[in-house]
Design a protein around this motif. Structure first.
Motif, mmCIF file in Angstrom:
data_model
loop_
_atom_site.group_PDB
_atom_site.id
_atom_site.type_symbol
_atom_site.label_atom_id
_atom_site.label_comp_id
_atom_site.label_asym_id
_atom_site.label_seq_id
_atom_site.Cartn_x
_atom_site.Cartn_y
_atom_site.Cartn_z
ATOM 1 N N UNK A 278 0.841 -1.198 0.000
ATOM 2 C CA UNK A 278 0.000 0.000 0.000
ATOM 3 C C UNK A 278 0.879 1.251 0.000
ATOM 4 N N UNK A 279 1.862 1.291 0.885
ATOM 5 C CA UNK A 279 2.761 2.452 0.943
ATOM 6 C C UNK A 279 3.533 2.572 -0.361
ATOM 7 N N UNK A 280 4.023 1.454 -0.868
ATOM 8 C CA UNK A 280 4.800 1.463 -2.107
ATOM 9 C C UNK A 280 3.981 1.985 -3.276
ATOM 10 N N UNK A 281 2.770 1.452 -3.447
ATOM 11 C CA UNK A 281 1.943 1.833 -4.589
ATOM 12 C C UNK A 281 1.489 3.290 -4.465
ATOM 13 N N UNK A 282 1.167 3.714 -3.234
ATOM 14 C CA UNK A 282 0.727 5.095 -3.042
ATOM 15 C C UNK A 282 1.846 6.071 -3.401
ATOM 16 N N UNK A 283 3.073 5.782 -2.962
ATOM 17 C CA UNK A 283 4.197 6.668 -3.304
ATOM 18 C C UNK A 283 4.508 6.612 -4.794
ATOM 19 N N UNK A 284 4.368 5.425 -5.392
ATOM 20 C CA UNK A 284 4.610 5.316 -6.830
ATOM 21 C C UNK A 284 3.604 6.150 -7.611
ATOM 22 N N UNK A 285 2.347 6.154 -7.164
ATOM 23 C CA UNK A 285 1.336 6.983 -7.821
ATOM 24 C C UNK A 285 1.683 8.468 -7.731
ATOM 25 N N UNK A 286 2.177 8.880 -6.568
ATOM 26 C CA UNK A 286 2.597 10.275 -6.426
ATOM 27 C C UNK A 286 3.732 10.579 -7.386
ATOM 28 N N UNK A 287 4.705 9.667 -7.462
ATOM 29 C CA UNK A 287 5.858 9.872 -8.336
ATOM 30 C C UNK A 287 5.430 9.952 -9.798
ATOM 31 N N UNK A 288 4.449 9.150 -10.190
ATOM 32 C CA UNK A 288 4.039 9.105 -11.600
ATOM 33 C C UNK A 288 3.038 10.188 -11.967
ATOM 34 N N UNK A 291 1.833 16.587 -9.663
ATOM 35 C CA UNK A 291 2.667 17.679 -10.164
ATOM 36 C C UNK A 291 3.786 17.995 -9.184
ATOM 37 N N UNK A 292 3.474 17.938 -7.903
ATOM 38 C CA UNK A 292 4.501 18.142 -6.864
ATOM 39 C C UNK A 292 4.863 16.790 -6.277
ATOM 40 N N UNK A 293 6.159 16.505 -6.280
ATOM 41 C CA UNK A 293 6.630 15.191 -5.848
ATOM 42 C C UNK A 293 6.854 15.187 -4.342
ATOM 43 N N UNK A 294 5.772 15.320 -3.597
ATOM 44 C CA UNK A 294 5.839 15.316 -2.133
ATOM 45 C C UNK A 294 4.907 14.238 -1.600
ATOM 46 N N UNK A 295 5.355 13.542 -0.565
ATOM 47 C CA UNK A 295 4.516 12.538 0.085
ATOM 48 C C UNK A 295 4.752 12.591 1.589
ATOM 49 N N UNK A 305 -3.923 -2.558 15.577
ATOM 50 C CA UNK A 305 -3.207 -2.828 14.340
ATOM 51 C C UNK A 305 -2.464 -1.614 13.833
ATOM 52 N N UNK A 306 -2.129 -1.632 12.547
ATOM 53 C CA UNK A 306 -1.353 -0.559 11.926
ATOM 54 C C UNK A 306 -2.281 0.328 11.094
ATOM 55 N N UNK A 307 -2.216 1.627 11.354
ATOM 56 C CA UNK A 307 -2.984 2.618 10.597
ATOM 57 C C UNK A 307 -2.007 3.367 9.686
ATOM 58 N N UNK A 308 -2.296 3.360 8.400
ATOM 59 C CA UNK A 308 -1.413 3.990 7.415
ATOM 60 C C UNK A 308 -2.114 5.166 6.764
ATOM 61 N N UNK A 309 -1.346 6.224 6.525
ATOM 62 C CA UNK A 309 -1.868 7.377 5.785
ATOM 63 C C UNK A 309 -0.764 7.899 4.887
ATOM 64 N N UNK A 310 -1.048 7.990 3.600
ATOM 65 C CA UNK A 310 -0.097 8.522 2.625
ATOM 66 C C UNK A 310 -0.792 9.685 1.931
ATOM 67 N N UNK A 311 -0.263 10.882 2.126
ATOM 68 C CA UNK A 311 -0.891 12.089 1.594
ATOM 69 C C UNK A 311 0.065 12.786 0.637
ATOM 70 N N UNK A 312 -0.524 13.419 -0.385
ATOM 71 C CA UNK A 312 0.265 14.167 -1.362
ATOM 72 C C UNK A 312 -0.547 15.350 -1.839
ATOM 73 N N UNK A 317 -4.302 14.919 -12.190
ATOM 74 C CA UNK A 317 -3.825 13.675 -12.781
ATOM 75 C C UNK A 317 -3.716 12.562 -11.751
ATOM 76 N N UNK A 318 -3.887 12.880 -10.478
ATOM 77 C CA UNK A 318 -3.879 11.835 -9.455
ATOM 78 C C UNK A 318 -5.144 11.007 -9.607
ATOM 79 N N UNK A 319 -5.061 9.689 -9.498
ATOM 80 C CA UNK A 319 -6.255 8.849 -9.683
ATOM 81 C C UNK A 319 -7.398 9.284 -8.787
ATOM 82 N N UNK A 320 -8.599 9.248 -9.323
ATOM 83 C CA UNK A 320 -9.793 9.609 -8.557
ATOM 84 C C UNK A 320 -10.181 8.461 -7.642
#
Length: 366
Positions: A278-288, A291-295, A305-312, A317-320
């Protein structure tokens, strides 16, 4: 002769000998219009022999056994074992033929069998004679249909398992290759940009390309090893491997900010892999796409359990957000991974302009 043919031959000979012996015994004690003679034994033998081809040609075998059985009973030979042979043919049709074919065939066989009631004086009178004759068709047909339904359910379960495994492999390869190629492209673009203006600074970018490709190939090799069941293959990366992932993404040009909270909770290995992907794919989407390469990544370890949040930063162009039912490998793949671990997943733009991916993966045994 194949294994099925040998089994059918053994079965036919065995059931034929059993029914012939049983018929001889019944003929000595059961009243009948006509004592068993050579003609009766020929009919029994022909009926049993037809079963040799019951799986290859269920309908012709049912027709042959029905004719032999009806003829046997019509001339007045004693009731009994002969009906077992026809019942086996009915069972075979119900188990191996489609319903729309098996039902008419069984009804036609029953109609032909009932003709013997017109000629056999030992048959039960009137409507009572219909009951035992119908049972010899209805009962084996019901058993065959039930077995066929069970077999169909098992085949469907196996096919679903194969389809699920193919999807899992496709998701793994998509995540590994997609992430690696996105990082390599960014690093290669940087190297090309620097090559003419500052060639001495292009070397670090090319070295990063080499490292990223090596790591991607190793991860792909490990993933394929998991698919093949290679003993030495690892169970895949987990939350503990995220630091190395962050470093690779930084080298690819992504500005990564990480906030780790709490004490890591024990997750199942499959949940660990899901969290990493999840973290890998989310960061890859940001990279691809962004417009701003920030995560900004938050990994919050809680009791449940583990709660994950990846924001950009939000970009058109980011997937809807993904619908409830959709196909694909990106956001849909993340959602499917999380839901397979009985977790929660959501992704979409926020009012503050960010695009946020959130996932919760429950605690579990490793």
């Amino acid at each position: 002769m194949g294994s099925h043919g040998r089994r059918d031959l053994v079965f036919t000979v065995g059931i034929g000998v059993l029914v012939l012996a049983w018929t001889w015994a019944v003929g000595r004690v059961s009243p009948a219009d006509r004592e068993l003679d050579a003609g009766g034994y020929v009919l029994v033998t022909a009926c049993a022999a037809a079963l040799m081809w019951r799986r290859a040609a269920p309908l012709p075998v049912l027709a042959a056994t029905t004719v032999c059985t009806t003829g046997y009973l019509s001339v007045g030979y004693p009731y009994g074992p002969m009906l077992v042979l026809m019942a086996i043919a009915v069972y075979t049709v119900a188990r191996h033929m489609p319903w729309r074919t098996a039902v008419p065939a069984a009804l036609l066989a029953l109609g032909v069998l009932l003709l013997h009631l017109l000629f056999n004086d030992e048959a039960l009178p009137g409507a009572l004679g219909l009951i035992p004759a119908s049972a010899w068709v209805a009962v084996p047909f019901a058993i065959g249909s039930t077995v066929a339904s069970i077999d169909a359910g098992r085949r469907a379960a196996v096919e679903r398992g194969i389809a699920d495994e193919r999807l899992r492999v496709a998701q793994e390869v998509h995540d590994v290759v997609g992430h690696g190629l996105a990082a390599i492209k960014m690093q290669a673009d940087v190297a090309l940009h620097l090559l003419d203006k500052r060639p001495e600074q292009a070397r670090p970018a090319l070295e990063a390309v080499s490292r990223t490709s090596t790591q991607a190939l190793e991860e792909l090799r490990s993933t394929l090893g998991m698919v093949r069941g290679t003993p030495q293959a690892s169970a895949g990366p987990g939350i503990a491997d995220l630091d190395a992932l962050y470093q690779r993404m930084r080298e690819a040009g992504l500005r990564v900010s990480v906030d780790v909270r709490g004490t890591p909770a024990p997750l199942a290995r499959s949940a660990e892999l899901a969290a990493y992907r999840v973290v890998q794919e989310a960061m890859t989407n940001v990279l691809k796409h962004a417009d701003r390469k920030d995560a900004v990544i938050v990994v919050d370890h809680r009791d449940d359990g583990a709660h994950l949040e990846i924001a950009s930063p939000h970009s058109d162009r980011v997937p809807t957000p993904i619908p409830a039912r959709s196909t694909g490998m990106g956001l849909t793949g993340m959602r499917d991974r999380v839901l397979a671990q009985r977790g929660r997943f959501e992704a979409g733009p926020e009012p503050d302009g960010r695009f946020v991916v959130r996932a919760w993966l429950p605690r579990g045994d490793r």
